[in-house]
Scaffold this motif. Structure first.
Motif, PDB file in Angstrom:
ATOM      1  N   ASP A  18      -8.325   1.709  -1.099  1.00 25.79           N
ATOM      2  CA  ASP A  18      -8.205   2.424  -2.367  1.00 25.79           C
ATOM      3  C   ASP A  18      -7.299   3.631  -2.140  1.00 25.79           C
ATOM      4  N   LEU A  19      -6.153   3.674  -2.808  1.00 28.21           N
ATOM      5  CA  LEU A  19      -5.219   4.779  -2.612  1.00 28.21           C
ATOM      6  C   LEU A  19      -5.796   6.108  -3.077  1.00 28.21           C
ATOM      7  N   SER A  20      -6.813   6.075  -3.921  1.00 25.53           N
ATOM      8  CA  SER A  20      -7.451   7.304  -4.379  1.00 25.53           C
ATOM      9  C   SER A  20      -8.498   7.824  -3.393  1.00 25.53           C
ATOM     10  N   ASP A  21      -8.835   7.020  -2.412  1.00 25.36           N
ATOM     11  CA  ASP A  21      -9.792   7.430  -1.387  1.00 25.36           C
ATOM     12  C   ASP A  21      -9.046   8.259  -0.349  1.00 25.36           C
ATOM     13  N   TYR A  22      -9.451   9.522  -0.216  1.00 24.79           N
ATOM     14  CA  TYR A  22      -8.716  10.411   0.682  1.00 24.79           C
ATOM     15  C   TYR A  22      -8.752   9.925   2.117  1.00 24.79           C
ATOM     16  N   ASP A  23      -9.790   9.187   2.492  1.00 28.50           N
ATOM     17  CA  ASP A  23      -9.874   8.665   3.854  1.00 28.50           C
ATOM     18  C   ASP A  23      -8.775   7.638   4.140  1.00 28.50           C
ATOM     19  N   PHE A  24      -8.254   7.002   3.093  1.00 26.80           N
ATOM     20  CA  PHE A  24      -7.164   6.049   3.318  1.00 26.80           C
ATOM     21  C   PHE A  24      -5.987   6.731   4.006  1.00 26.80           C
ATOM     22  N   TRP A  25      -5.721   7.999   3.627  1.00 24.26           N
ATOM     23  CA  TRP A  25      -4.551   8.710   4.136  1.00 24.26           C
ATOM     24  C   TRP A  25      -4.762   9.277   5.533  1.00 24.26           C
ATOM     25  N   ALA A  26      -5.941   9.040   6.095  1.00 29.76           N
ATOM     26  CA  ALA A  26      -6.193   9.385   7.494  1.00 29.76           C
ATOM     27  C   ALA A  26      -6.085   8.162   8.391  1.00 29.76           C
ATOM     28  N   ARG A  27      -5.867   6.998   7.802  1.00 27.86           N
ATOM     29  CA  ARG A  27      -5.728   5.785   8.608  1.00 27.86           C
ATOM     30  C   ARG A  27      -4.445   5.848   9.444  1.00 27.86           C
ATOM     31  N   PRO A  28      -4.402   5.147  10.568  1.00 28.91           N
ATOM     32  CA  PRO A  28      -3.176   5.092  11.369  1.00 28.91           C
ATOM     33  C   PRO A  28      -2.012   4.559  10.554  1.00 28.91           C
ATOM     34  N   MET A  29      -0.816   4.994  10.907  1.00 29.46           N
ATOM     35  CA  MET A  29       0.363   4.610  10.139  1.00 29.46           C
ATOM     36  C   MET A  29       0.551   3.100  10.019  1.00 29.46           C
ATOM     37  N   PRO A  30       0.341   2.300  11.066  1.00 24.99           N
ATOM     38  CA  PRO A  30       0.507   0.848  10.904  1.00 24.99           C
ATOM     39  C   PRO A  30      -0.420   0.264   9.839  1.00 24.99           C
ATOM     40  N   GLU A  31      -1.637   0.806   9.722  1.00 25.82           N
ATOM     41  CA  GLU A  31      -2.557   0.306   8.699  1.00 25.82           C
ATOM     42  C   GLU A  31      -2.063   0.656   7.299  1.00 25.82           C
ATOM     43  N   ARG A  32      -1.535   1.860   7.134  1.00 26.89           N
ATOM     44  CA  ARG A  32      -1.001   2.247   5.826  1.00 26.89           C
ATOM     45  C   ARG A  32       0.235   1.417   5.471  1.00 26.89           C
ATOM     46  N   GLU A  33       1.082   1.180   6.457  1.00 28.66           N
ATOM     47  CA  GLU A  33       2.261   0.352   6.208  1.00 28.66           C
ATOM     48  C   GLU A  33       1.860  -1.050   5.770  1.00 28.66           C
ATOM     49  N   HIS A  34       0.841  -1.605   6.433  1.00 29.48           N
ATOM     50  CA  HIS A  34       0.363  -2.941   6.068  1.00 29.48           C
ATOM     51  C   HIS A  34      -0.215  -2.942   4.654  1.00 29.48           C
ATOM     52  N   ALA A  35      -0.946  -1.891   4.307  1.00 24.22           N
ATOM     53  CA  ALA A  35      -1.539  -1.804   2.971  1.00 24.22           C
ATOM     54  C   ALA A  35      -0.463  -1.821   1.892  1.00 24.22           C
ATOM     55  N   PHE A  36       0.573  -1.029   2.062  1.00 24.20           N
ATOM     56  CA  PHE A  36       1.627  -0.986   1.050  1.00 24.20           C
ATOM     57  C   PHE A  36       2.456  -2.267   1.038  1.00 24.20           C
ATOM     58  N   GLN A  37       2.558  -2.927   2.174  1.00 26.60           N
ATOM     59  CA  GLN A  37       3.224  -4.226   2.200  1.00 26.60           C
ATOM     60  C   GLN A  37       2.438  -5.224   1.345  1.00 26.60           C
ATOM     61  N   LEU A  38       1.118  -5.170   1.418  1.00 25.32           N
ATOM     62  CA  LEU A  38       0.288  -6.038   0.580  1.00 25.32           C
ATOM     63  C   LEU A  38       0.479  -5.704  -0.902  1.00 25.32           C
ATOM     64  N   LEU A  39       0.579  -4.427  -1.231  1.00 27.84           N
ATOM     65  CA  LEU A  39       0.778  -4.040  -2.630  1.00 27.84           C
ATOM     66  C   LEU A  39       2.128  -4.515  -3.152  1.00 27.84           C
ATOM     67  N   ARG A  40       3.162  -4.428  -2.314  1.00 26.86           N
ATOM     68  CA  ARG A  40       4.479  -4.915  -2.753  1.00 26.86           C
ATOM     69  C   ARG A  40       4.472  -6.422  -2.983  1.00 26.86           C
ATOM     70  N   GLY A  41       3.559  -7.121  -2.339  1.00 26.70           N
ATOM     71  CA  GLY A  41       3.490  -8.574  -2.489  1.00 26.70           C
ATOM     72  C   GLY A  41       2.760  -9.030  -3.732  1.00 26.70           C
ATOM     73  N   LEU A  42       2.133  -8.109  -4.461  1.00 23.13           N
ATOM     74  CA  LEU A  42       1.428  -8.473  -5.687  1.00 23.13           C
ATOM     75  C   LEU A  42       2.403  -8.762  -6.816  1.00 23.13           C
ATOM     76  N   ASP A  43       1.975  -9.610  -7.761  1.00 21.14           N
ATOM     77  CA  ASP A  43       2.817  -9.927  -8.915  1.00 21.14           C
ATOM     78  C   ASP A  43       2.943  -8.739  -9.868  1.00 21.14           C
ATOM     79  N   ARG A  44       1.903  -7.925  -9.948  1.00 21.49           N
ATOM     80  CA  ARG A  44       1.883  -6.774 -10.855  1.00 21.49           C
ATOM     81  C   ARG A  44       1.426  -5.538 -10.074  1.00 21.49           C
TER      82      ARG A  44
END
Length: 424
Positions: A18-44
């Motif tokens: 959840d991008l609104s969860d502040y703990d997300f932004w404490a995750r290691p950079m590779p995990e955040r990169e993977h998360a946004f890669q998944l978001l770019r893969g969505l149709d909407r």
């Protein structure tokens, strides 16, 4: 309450974070990169509920724009995707005192935005910046002199990356050297947010610290402006306080807010790009070797690639002024969208092997200075100059300097590096 790394759910799909969860932004950079890669893969675009804050009402939620094409189109249509309704630098609609202090023209729409930018642009132009080029060169020389004299093992962020933009911006504005430390500390508080080193995890305390830091920076420049109105010099404060463009002048409030914008956008973001750049050169010795083989010829491309991958500002927010369809998605009036520049600069549809550091990359354009349109970074020219000069001086005199493991800022807004040891 923050969760420990062991308690975090692995990111397998877009439903696992959840991008609104502040703990997300404490995750290691590779995990955040993977998360946004998944978001770019969505149709909407994914939709998120807003976080609950004690000092701002909980809003209706927002769409996360993570694709390069979406950010370009939204940036080109400010009449649809507006910045002034609740502010652009935070996802929640912030109280007026916050948007006045922390954002200046970033949190405005036309005609007010155009008026302020018009007044500022007459003074803050490439022509004026050129007057400071000698100062930028001299400052970089002194910083590297001090680095070599002090020897390896120092904090590269505080001893190198932060010093150049801080000195240049303070000198441009006419801020005395005795106040440099105060400006630096308060800008850290403003962008530090919930990071324990600068703000804390208590919402009320963080809000109080933000407002206090903003008021103190405003008072500093307003006192200087009052003196410059009677005793002008060649600095930017004198030009701004005495500017009269078609009968218009900056108010004291506007001047103070612009100074905060300049300090935050010009100081913090440039220092993070410089810090990130050293880390990239350390992790990619082949690119360092390529750069050293033709420093003058390849440095401009290296700077653009550093800014692309650093993306010091993670996002800006916009609010939809009328129903609008963009790239197959219908946005309703009053809805919010968040432009994740950091994610767009890694868009596989635009950049081949987007996570690779390639100083001769020809693809783009990146949106590290924002998207096209009226809110494109006013200080991009100065930022490029500072990053270029700093790396030219470093790589000529300490070509094998390396950056250690970075200590990252816990922030959803700024992709920041707080501390990083260097060796050479």
């Amino acid at each position: 309450m923050s969760v420990t790394p062991a308690e975090r759910k692995p990111i397998v799909s877009a439903a696992d974070f959840d991008l609104s969860d502040y703990d997300f932004w404490a995750r290691p950079m590779p995990e955040r990169e993977h998360a946004f890669q998944l978001l770019r893969g969505l149709d909407r675009p994914a939709f998120y509920e807003e976080a609950e804050l004690s000092f701002a009402p909980r809003g209706p939620g927002y769409y996360a724009l993570v694709k390069h094409a979406d950010i370009l189109e939204a940036s080109r249509n400010p009449e649809v995707f507006c910045s002034g309704d609740g502010g652009a630098t935070n996802i929640p609609d912030m109280p007026p005192e916050f948007t006045e202090y922390f954002g200046s023209m970033i949190n405005m729409d036309d005609p007010r935005h155009a008026r302020l930018r018009r007044i500022v642009s007459r003074a803050f132009t490439p022509k004026m910046i050129k007057q400071f080029e000698v100062d930028v060169d001299a400052a970089a020389v002194r910083i590297v002199d001090d680095l070599i004299a002090g020897g390896p093992g120092c904090d590269f962020v505080t001893e190198v990356a932060a010093k150049l933009p801080l000195k240049i911006i303070c000198d441009m504005m006419g801020i005395p050297e005795k106040d440099y430390g105060s400006v630096f500390d308060r800008s850290n508080v403003i962008l530090g947010g919930f990071d324990p080193e600068y703000g804390g995890d208590d919402m009320t305390t963080v809000a109080e610290k933000l407002l206090t830091a903003g008021m103190e920076l405003q008072q500093l420049v307003q006192d200087l402006a009052a003196h410059r109105a009677e005793h002008p010099t060649g600095d930017l404060t004198s030009s701004l306080v005495n500017a009269n463009i078609d009968g218009e002048k900056l108010t004291a409030q506007e001047l103070g807010s612009f100074f905060i914008l300049l300090v935050v956008a010009g100081n913090e973001t440039t220092r993070n790009a410089i810090s990130y750049g050293l880390r990239l050169l350390t992790q990619n010795p082949d690119q360092r070797a390529s750069l050293l083989a033709d420093l003058d010829g390849r440095l401009p491309g290296a700077v653009e690639e550093i800014v692309r991958l650093a993306s010091p500002v993670n996002f800006m927010r916009r609010k939809v002024t009328r129903d609008h369809e963009m790239n197959g998605q219908l946005y309703r009036r009053g809805q919010k969208v968040v432009l994740y520049y950091w994610a767009a600069n890694r868009d596989e549809a635009v950049f081949t092997d987007p996570y690779r550091f390639d100083i001769q990359r020809a693809e783009g354009p990146h949106v590290g200075f924002g998207g096209p349109g009226p809110h494109f970074c006013l200080g991009a020219h100065l930022a490029r100059r500072e990053i270029t000069v700093m790396f030219r001086e470093l790589l000529r005199r300490v070509p094998q300097i390396e950056g250690g493991r970075p200590e990252r800022l816990h922030s959803s807004f700024i992709n920041g590096i707080k501390h990083m040891d260097c060796t050479f």
